[in-house]
Motif scaffolding. Structure first.
Motif, short mmCIF file in Angstrom:
data_model
loop_
_atom_site.label_atom_id
_atom_site.label_comp_id
_atom_site.label_asym_id
_atom_site.label_seq_id
_atom_site.Cartn_x
_atom_site.Cartn_y
_atom_site.Cartn_z
N GLU A 222 0.81 -1.29 0.02
CA GLU A 222 0.11 0.09 0.17
C GLU A 222 0.90 1.27 0.04
O GLU A 222 0.65 2.17 -0.77
N SER A 223 1.99 1.28 0.93
CA SER A 223 2.75 2.41 0.78
C SER A 223 3.58 2.70 -0.57
O SER A 223 3.48 3.81 -1.05
N LEU A 224 3.87 1.65 -1.24
CA LEU A 224 4.59 1.80 -2.53
C LEU A 224 3.63 2.46 -3.56
O LEU A 224 3.87 3.24 -4.44
N GLU A 225 2.25 1.60 -3.43
CA GLU A 225 1.25 2.38 -4.30
C GLU A 225 0.96 3.67 -4.18
O GLU A 225 0.66 4.55 -5.21
N ALA A 226 1.17 4.03 -2.88
CA ALA A 226 0.82 5.65 -2.46
C ALA A 226 1.87 6.28 -3.12
O ALA A 226 1.48 7.52 -3.39
#
Length: 335
Positions: A222-226
């Protein structure tokens, strides 16, 4: 008055430390009767002499020691079985024999209950642990912090603030104060958070590295996608991860050589308090071997992208999934 404050959440730890100091009387007078020791360096005789001394013109003496338990807890979690046990007993006896007018506070990055010094003091210590807050705990902390500051905040704004800033309570407390002043008498809204806080690459990369360290696959993805949703290319995320892991490795290396925190910070060139605190906290939760293997995997991925063997976005996605799942990182050998 024997305390142990332990854990990576240094914001909550420092709050508790301040609370204890206030309970001991006039803080101005107490400052003159306070002694700070580095646990890795203090001599047992010097420590005993200090804790045995009676206070002068103050109701009590305060002795704060950072990293004393860590001194008897070598890297890897294996407790020293030989000569250090006798030294641990010496410190334990000094703490137990100290007069009631001496308050002793031990501060540790983490607590291992099998530590020989802790075992010798467990029955007389008032223990306070400060782990990194999980998602639900973080949201609850944001809500209570806003209330404590005399404001109100919408549930959606809490979610967004937790997502944007992560578990750095130092950064969160600053953002909350800024948002409270901006909102005035009305509740803080999602729009306020988007306007005043927003995503920053640095905060997001810390969230990503946190998730990798703790092997939390879903938050890592999720952090990478953000990061990518915020307009950052996958290659930039890779370079930011590489930089942060390199800082962690250098921190751990310098720490193992006995360097003081102030000197480590200078040599790493970390002038921003937020970046320094996050790096130190992450290093405390990352073994040197695992950090080194992760850094090597980052370099291998970078090479695969630059030589055309893998497409950039897919390569970074695969790398983050591997690191955050912990797939073979603890046992894989470095060559």
């Amino acid at each position: 008055m024997r305390y142990l404050l332990a854990g990576p959440d240094d914001y909550s730890l420092k709050q508790k430390l301040s609370e204890i100091k206030l309970s001991l009387g006039d803080t101005a007078l107490l400052a003159d009767a306070t002694t700070l020791f580095e646990g890795a360096r203090v001599k047992a005789a010097e420590f005993k002499l200090t804790v045995d001394a009676l206070p002068f013109l103050t109701p009590c003496r305060l002795v704060i020691v950072t990293g004393l338990l860590s001194r008897f807890q070598p890297a890897g979690g294996q407790v020293n079985k030989a000569s250090r046990l006798e030294e641990a007993d010496t410190f334990s006896a000094a703490v137990r024999a100290a007069p009631p007018t001496t308050a002793i506070i031990l501060i540790e990055p983490e607590l291992n209950r099998r530590n020989p010094l802790f075992a010798g003091l467990a029955d007389i210590l008032e223990v306070h642990e400060f782990p990194v807050l999980d998602r639900s705990g973080l949201k609850a902390w944001i809500g209570s912090r806003v209330s404590l500051c005399g404001g109100a905040i919408a549930p959606g704004a809490i979610n967004l603030l937790a997502q944007y800033v992560g578990a750095d309570l130092w950064a969160l407390s600053g953002e909350i104060e800024k948002l409270r002043l901006f909102a005035g008498s009305r509740p803080i809204t999602e729009a306020d958070v988007k306007t005043l806080v927003g995503y920053t690459g640095e905060a997001s990369i810390f969230n990503l590295v946190d998730a990798v360290i703790e092997c939390r696959l879903k938050p890592a993805v999720e952090s990478l996608e953000a990061l990518k949703a915020g307009g950052l290319p996958a290659g930039y995320a890779l370079s930011m991860m590489s930089r942060q892991l390199r800082l962690i490795i250098l921190y751990l290396d310098l720490k193992s050589r006995g360097e003081k925190e102030i000197e480590i910070r200078r040599r790493l060139g970390l002038t921003a308090d937020f970046v320094w605190r996050k790096t130190a906290a992450q290093a405390a939760r990352f073994s040197f071997s695992r950090a080194a293997v992760a850094y090597r995997r980052l370099l291998e991925t970078d090479l695969a992208i630059k030589t055309g063997r893998m497409e950039e976005s897919a390569a970074v996605d695969l790398l983050v999934a591997e690191l955050a799942s912990g797939a073979g990182l603890e046992t894989r050998e470095l060559s």
